[in-house]
Design an enzyme around this catalytic site. Structure first.
Site, short mmCIF file in Angstrom:
data_model
loop_
_atom_site.label_atom_id
_atom_site.label_comp_id
_atom_site.label_asym_id
_atom_site.label_seq_id
_atom_site.Cartn_x
_atom_site.Cartn_y
_atom_site.Cartn_z
N ASP A 87 0.86 -1.17 0.00
CA ASP A 87 0.00 0.00 0.00
C ASP A 87 0.90 1.22 0.00
O ASP A 87 2.06 1.15 0.43
CB ASP A 87 -0.88 0.02 1.26
CG ASP A 87 -2.02 -0.98 1.16
OD1 ASP A 87 -2.32 -1.42 0.03
OD2 ASP A 87 -2.61 -1.31 2.21
N GLU A 88 0.35 2.35 -0.43
CA GLU A 88 1.21 3.54 -0.53
C GLU A 88 1.70 4.03 0.82
O GLU A 88 2.73 4.67 0.91
CB GLU A 88 0.46 4.65 -1.26
CG GLU A 88 -0.83 5.04 -0.54
CD GLU A 88 -1.52 6.24 -1.16
OE1 GLU A 88 -1.08 6.68 -2.23
OE2 GLU A 88 -2.49 6.72 -0.56
N GLU B 104 -10.21 -6.24 -1.11
CA GLU B 104 -9.44 -6.98 -2.12
C GLU B 104 -8.39 -7.86 -1.46
O GLU B 104 -8.13 -8.98 -1.91
CB GLU B 104 -8.81 -6.01 -3.14
CG GLU B 104 -7.49 -5.37 -2.76
CD GLU B 104 -7.60 -4.31 -1.66
OE1 GLU B 104 -8.72 -4.03 -1.22
OE2 GLU B 104 -6.56 -3.77 -1.24
N ASP B 105 -7.84 -7.38 -0.33
CA ASP B 105 -6.82 -8.17 0.36
C ASP B 105 -7.42 -9.41 1.02
O ASP B 105 -6.78 -10.46 1.08
CB ASP B 105 -6.07 -7.30 1.37
CG ASP B 105 -7.00 -6.41 2.19
OD1 ASP B 105 -8.23 -6.52 2.00
OD2 ASP B 105 -6.51 -5.63 3.02
#
Lengths: 570, 738
Positions: free
Chosen positions: B557-558, B645-646
């Site tokens: 993740d960012e 989504e994870d």
């Protein structure tokens, strides 16, 4: 006794005193006995020459001496093969019976020479060298029995490998005359070149009742799945040419076409591909300046340049095996031998031994219609896979294509596997090269079984005489809820194990406690490791940099909430 | 004198004879020895095959005459068209009765006819249709379709059955797209009726393929039809029950060796073998029971054995036998297949097939010798000896394979249908089809999607990863614009790029703002590739991008905070477990018995079942599976919520491996609890976020048909982690400092 000794020493002196009549009689008798002795002596000392002389008269070593059998014109003809035949309908399994070795017994009919009423043989070639090799291999194998009453499978000695050399009707009559024919039940025929012009049927045209057919070139419409066996078309080059195995990897050419009998439409298509993709493709044809014959089979040409065949096959990653008039091509065998991945274009063809071999691992099958897309299709296959296919191709040739023996025994093994399916060879045994067999231990215990809810564990404690630490271990381990059983192995012959819960001091223990730090001990263990590695042929141990801890290990978290708070505390 | 002479002569003659016989006696064994040495024996009837010494004709596989004949012959194209018109009906094959063109044009798409009003459809057939409609193969456009499925129920073609659909012939013929059944697939479980139960469906199927239960080898058209198992109406639609085997007993013998309990038919076909079972029954470890008591008027037909058999039958409980027997007999019933087959398979009771001529379910891909004993009805009396002769190792392996096959292909209607479709797809796209090894080893053909898996034909999925590429590709999911040089994403980028195992970094730009200028990204030693996300949806982070050349993907993740050492360590761990997700943020699921649903938690607990893809390494194959295996309904849900989504990825990987993910080291990133600290409008700050994740869990579990997640209590730390040794001796010392 004494008297006889005395007279015998004087024996020769007695003869002149005898009557002439008697003398002749005795001399003749003695000569006969003497001759007998000499003859026996010769048997003893030159058995070989005597025996071959005897063979020459008694045992026929030449095919020409096989008994001649005349076929009456009206001799019965078997029915055409029944397409619905399967092992449970057309095969008499009772003849094979229960057999602790799970091995079928195969009988080979003695060689006979069949001729029609005019004395014309049923086959223009008679027994071929290849069929002879095949039968010899079977008779040398564990499958063979010379007892016709115990046989489960019967193999006629009539050579039907090549239909072109046969008179169809007469061959069929000859088969029907075999003493155990019985509607072809349990009989196996080997044929590699079926059909003939103009239709080129894909299965042997000889009517054969219920006989099983081991055929090269079956199509999906003639192959009786689970009954017939699809076999390769043997390439005589296999015996003549030795191609050393090459390391898998990229080759000089990407695609090679080396067959000489390619339909002109397909040749045109290949030439178009060559124009589009250039050097990656090499298209060879027969050499126009060479006369037909054995030499021409070993040469290929392209624009005046001559190449050695089959060696040139080793220079390409993929080799085209296109159908000819027949579906089965001997070129497939050459290509596999060269470790080149065959690209098979023969619609509806049943690949050799497809019942047991996984051809997806060794070949690429492309519909004939998509010949023009061949290059793109092959380019999309990753290198790693191509290398594996090259290796697999070569292994298939070595194990199943390289000789008539390999072809014959593989066929019998396939039939054997059907009759004793619970003892059948596994997919891995058929398909994995020997190297792979070593590296992947396929123990049933390692099969993924999820979830493994084992009923606890058994602790096995090996001890020599450090009783104190043994008791400490036992006390600790017996607290574990999932412990099912505790087993102590007392590895000391000089001392009997302590009894019950009795605790006693062991003065020398402290000294031995430092055992694992002992230098010689470490040296010994290193030696062990080297010895083991050399026996395994490789170092099987693998290094990792991680270790398992409980999820909350060393976390800043109340210890009483942790499942395994004591880990690392000892 | 005369007597003496005679005596002497007799004696010498005797001596000579003795000598002769002695020499001859030595000779005899020599002769018999040479009989085995075939190179020296000649031809004699009833002798092993002689080695002929004379020059024999050579077999020549290539005759040049053939070539010329062939070249004069009609063109191959004409020949192909010729075969196509000849081989129809019972001789149909894909070469003659199937049109490849639409499949190559549009891929393997399956169309289901709309259901007509007034047509009743059985529950089983409804399950089949809804499975197809929910699968990735489905298309609602017949113009795109490669395969057509009727909405008319063809499952039960027994005229005496209440489910039987009348006038099927006319109904089928009137379908506008029927086209003589070309590219149609017809499902059937029962055909024929009393007394002979033929395999005729009672209507002209034309050139359609059959997916049929109890199909015989004579009627089975290889590479065209598919043999499916007989399943009951209670068979689960999705998921399905697990196999019953919970642990391995060694030695693997159970109370009974061989059992069977079923009907015996007094009229009509199918009972020959069942009638003979009592000969083998020994009431001890071989218990084979039959009953005549079924149907209305069994009393009328009953034979001499009925009363005795019925009494014995009632003494035993079927379930008890099923669970306590090593082998289970599966004899033919009215039809070749019976329910006993799947029951035995699930119960890990090795099926002993006694149904001559039955083309076993999915025989094209399943090697049944690895999970069943294929017996011969003609040799019924040998069966006990045969099964007793099977070695313990083999029993263990057969038993476990029953469990693998059950869970991979049979436990639900969905699996049966998808397996059928996958088999047909493999035929249609033949040069990319799966090898037998992939079908017969864990995790099975349904998870072995093309093309990545065909990278290696060697070994099943696990072996696929024997030597993974020793580097990884980092994929950073960027959702917020680049405003300052101190943003976490830039720090992350630098840290990851420093890893010795990093091959490249992909920044997936899923932010509404335009891409930042190139110079805004820090200079790194590895290539940084910025990809503009497709539709900016969540699922795009798991697309199988062609730019990913390594086996390993480090998903980030960012706002993830990760050091170079942590990245390095996670990657070395992953190399040991390439089929699993290996990473930092661990989460857990639990069953909430109050709400009767699955719950999701981020609390610090003693176990976990998920490792979130905000900082995790996994095989790139899972991108492929995520995109191609999962249905649009689930991916759509993820995209719409921009969440979960994870979780979905964890469901998928655990469904494949049946194993938990792996959490490495102490580090925890608990974004759910970090909401207040973040000033930015992160998606984690959304109060609905957590609730959504609960909903996702339940939605996913229902699609998978069961909860695939598995708990783990294990965390992997570097060796020497927090051990009392000098920090200088530790390789990953930074991990301890954090």
């Amino acid at each position: 006794m004494y008297a006889s000794g005395k007279y015998s020493s004087r024996g020769p002196a007695l003869i002149p005193r005898m009557k002439t009549k008697h003398r002749i009689y005795y001399i003749t008798l003695f000569s006969v006995v003497l001759l007998g002795l000499i003859a026996t002596g010769m048997f003893q000392f030159w058995p070989h020459s005597i025996e071959s002389a005897a063979d020459w008269t008694l045992d026929k070593r030449s095919v020409h001496d096989a008994p001649l059998v005349h076929l009456p014109v009206s001799s019965p003809i078997p029915e055409r093969g029944d397409l619905s035949c399967r092992m449970h309908t057309c095969f008499d399994v009772y003849r094979c019976g229960y057999n602790p070795k799970n091995k079928i017994k195969v009988y080979i009919y003695p060689l006979q020479k069949f001729v029609d009423e005019l004395g014309v043989p049923i086959s223009s070639t008679g027994l071929s060298r290849e069929y002879n090799d095949l039968l010899s291999a079977i008779s040398d194998s564990d499958f063979y029995t010379d007892d016709v009453t115990r046989a489960c499978l019967f193999i006629p000695s009539t050579d039907v490998l090549n239909q072109n050399s046969l008179r169809i009707r007469e061959t069929a009559q000859a088969l029907a005359m075999l003493p155990r024919w019985d509607k072809g039940m349990n009989h196996l025929l080997f044929n590699m070149l079926p059909g003939g012009p103009p239709d080129y049927n894909t299965a042997l045209d000889v009517p054969r009742d219920r006989a099983l057919l081991a055929g090269g070139g079956f199509s999906t419409w003639t192959y009786r799945q689970g009954y017939d066996v699809s076999i390769p078309v043997y390439s005589p080059l296999s015996a003549d040419v030795e191609l050393p195995e090459r390391q898998p990897g990229p080759r000089r050419y990407f695609i090679l076409s080396s067959q000489t009998a390619i339909h002109r439409e397909y040749r045109a298509e290949l030439e178009r591909l060559k124009e589009e993709n250039g050097e990656a493709l090499l298209l060879l044809d027969k050499c126009s300046n060479l006369s037909q014959g054995a030499a021409s089979a070993r040469k290929r040409c392209c624009k005046g340049q001559v190449y050695d065949y089959p060696h040139i096959l080793q220079e390409s990653s993929f080799c085209v095996v296109l159908r000819g008039a027949r579906l089965g091509q001997a070129a497939l065998s050459d290509v596999l031998q060269a470790g080149c991945v065959p690209v098979i274009l023969a619609d509806s063809y049943i690949l050799p031994f497809s019942e047991v071999l996984d051809w997806k691992r060794a070949s690429v099958v492309i519909p004939e219609e998509k010949l023009s897309e061949m290059y793109t299709i092959l380019k999309n296959i990753p290198h790693r896979q191509v290398e594996e296919m090259q290796r697999q191709a070569r292994w298939f040739w070595e194990a199943y294509f390289s000789s008539m023996k390999a072809i014959g025994l593989t066929t019998l093994q396939i039939i054997n596997d059907r009759i004793y399916p619970y003892a059948a060879r596994t997919y891995e045994q058929w398909n994995n090269p020997p190297v792979v067999k070593w590296s992947s231990v396929n123990s049933p215990l390692f099969l993924p079984l999820i979830p493994p809810r084992a009923p606890g564990f058994t602790a096995v404690v090996l001890t020599y005489d450090r009783v104190e630490s043994l008791f400490r271990v036992i006390t600790e381990i017996s607290k574990v809820p999932s412990l099912a059983k505790l087993l102590v192995v007392w590895n000391n012959q000089n001392k009997s194990p302590p009894e019950g819960e009795k605790k006693f001091k062991c003065p020398e223990c402290t000294a031995i406690d430092g055992l694992s730090l002992d230098q010689t001990h470490m040296v010994e263990r290193s030696e062990c490791i080297n010895k083991f590695a050399s026996v395994f042929g490789t170092m099987p141990l693998k290094v990792v940099e991680h270790r398992a801890d409980p999820v909350l290990y060393k976390d800043d978290f109340p210890e009483k909430l942790k499942s395994f708070p004591n880990i690392g505390s000892l | 004198m005369q007597a003496k002479k005679r005596y002497l002569i007799l004696l010498s003659a005797g001596a000579c004879l003795l000598l002769l016989s002695y020499l001859g006696g030595v000779q005899l064994p020599a002769a018999s020895r040479s009989r085995h040495d075939r190179s020296r024996t000649g031809y004699r009837p009833d002798q092993p095959w002689p080695h002929f010494s004379d020059p024999l004709h050579l077999f020549s596989p290539v005759g040049h005459t053939d070539t010329e004949e062939y070249n004069l012959h009609i063109s191959p194209r004409q020949k192909r068209d010729g075969t196509a018109s000849v081989y129809k009906g019972k001789r149909c094959r894909v070469d003659s009765c199937f049109d490849f063109a639409p499949c190559q044009r549009n891929g393997f798409k399956v169309y289901v006819y709309p259901q007509q009003k007034g047509e009743k459809i059985s529950e089983s057939y409804q399950n089949i249709l809804s499975t197809i409609e929910g699968s990735r193969f489905y298309t609602s456009d017949p113009g795109q379709a490669c395969l057509f499925i009727l909405s008319l129920d063809t499952l039960d073609r027994d005229q005496l059955s209440p489910q039987y659909v009348h006038n099927l012939k006319t109904k089928v013929q009137s379908l506008p797209l029927w086209n003589d059944g070309r590219n149609h697939l017809i499902f059937n479980l029962y055909s024929g009726t009393w007394p002979d139960y033929t395999e005729d469906l009672g209507f002209d199927i034309g050139q359609a393929m059959l997916a049929k239960a109890s199909i015989s080898t004579e009627n089975f058209r290889p590479n065209f039809d598919v043999s499916i198992p007989l399943f009951s109406k209670e068979h689960a639609r999705t998921g399905g029950d697990r196999g019953f085997l919970k642990y391995n007993a060694i030695p693997p013998l159970r109370k009974y060796v061989l059992v069977f309990k079923g009907k015996r038919y007094l009229t009509g076909i199918g009972s020959d073998t069942r009638n003979a079972l009592h000969h083998v029954h020994n009431a001890e470890d071989v218990v084979l029971l039959t009953t005549c008591k079924h149907g209305k008027d069994w009393q009328k037909h009953k034979d001499a054995r009925c009363d005795k058999d019925n009494a014995e039958y009632d003494k035993y409980d079927y379930k008890e036998m099923l669970h306590n027997s090593t082998f289970c007999l599966v004899p033919r019933g009215r039809r070749l297949g019976s329910f006993r087959f799947l029951e035995a398979l699930q119960a890990a009771c090795v099926p002993v097939m006694l149904s001559n001529g039955w083309e076993l379910p999915f025989s094209e891909i399943i090697d049944w010798n690895t999970a069943a004993v294929i017996g011969d009805e003609r040799l019924l009396l040998q069966i006990p000896t045969t099964v007793r002769s099977i070695h313990h190792d083999k029993i263990l392996s057969l038993r476990q394979q029953t469990q693998f096959l059950w869970e991979a292909y049979f436990s639900s209607v969905e699996k049966i249908v998808l397996t059928t479709l996958e088999i047909i797809q493999d035929r249609v796209l033949e040069h990319g089809s799966r090898s037998s090894l992939l079908w017969n080893s864990h995790p099975g053909g349904l998870f072995a999607l093309q093309p990545l898996v065909t990278n290696s034909h060697l070994g099943g999925f696990e072996k696929l990863c024997i030597k993974p590429y020793p580097k990884f590709t980092a994929v950073i999911h960027a959702v917020s614009p680049l405003v300052s040089q101190s943003q976490p994403i830039l720090k992350l980028l630098v840290a990851v790029a420093k890893s010795q195992y990093c091959a490249q970094i992909i920044v997936l730009w899923n932010c509404d703002k335009p891409l930042p200028a190139k110079h805004r990204w820090p200079a790194t030693s590895v290539p940084v590739i910025v990809i503009e996300g497709e539709n900016k949806v969540m699922s795009s982070r798991f697309l199988p991008y062609e730019t990913i050349v390594t086996d390993a993907v480090l998903s980030l993740d960012e706002d993830t905070v990760l050091s170079t050492t942590e990245v390095d360590f996670a990657f070395t761990v992953w190399q040991s477990f390439p089929e699993r997700i290996v990473g930092y943020p661990a989460r857990s699921h639990f069953w909430d018995s109050n709400k009767e649903r699955w719950g999701y938690t981020s609390k610090w607990t003693n176990d976990y079942s998920m490792v979130l893809t905000g900082a995790a390494i996994y095989h790139r194959y899972y991108h492929h599976l995520y995109t191609n295996y999962l249905p649009t309904s689930l991916k759509g849900m993820v995209d719409q919520l921009a969440n979960c989504e994870d979780i979905l990825m964890n469901f998928l990987v655990s469904a494949v491996t049946k194993l938990p993910p792996i959490k490495v080291t102490q580090k925890k990133q608990y974004k759910e609890t970090m909401m207040g600290q973040s000033s930015r409008a992160s998606r984690w700050a959304d109060p609905d976020h957590f609730a959504q994740r609960q909903t996702c869990m339940n939605k996913f579990a229902s699609w998978f048909g069961a909860m695939p997640l598995v708990h783990s209590q294990m965390r992997l730390d570097p060796i020497l982690f927090k051990d009392q040794v000098s920090i200088l001796r530790k390789k990953y010392r930074d991990i301890e400092r954090l």
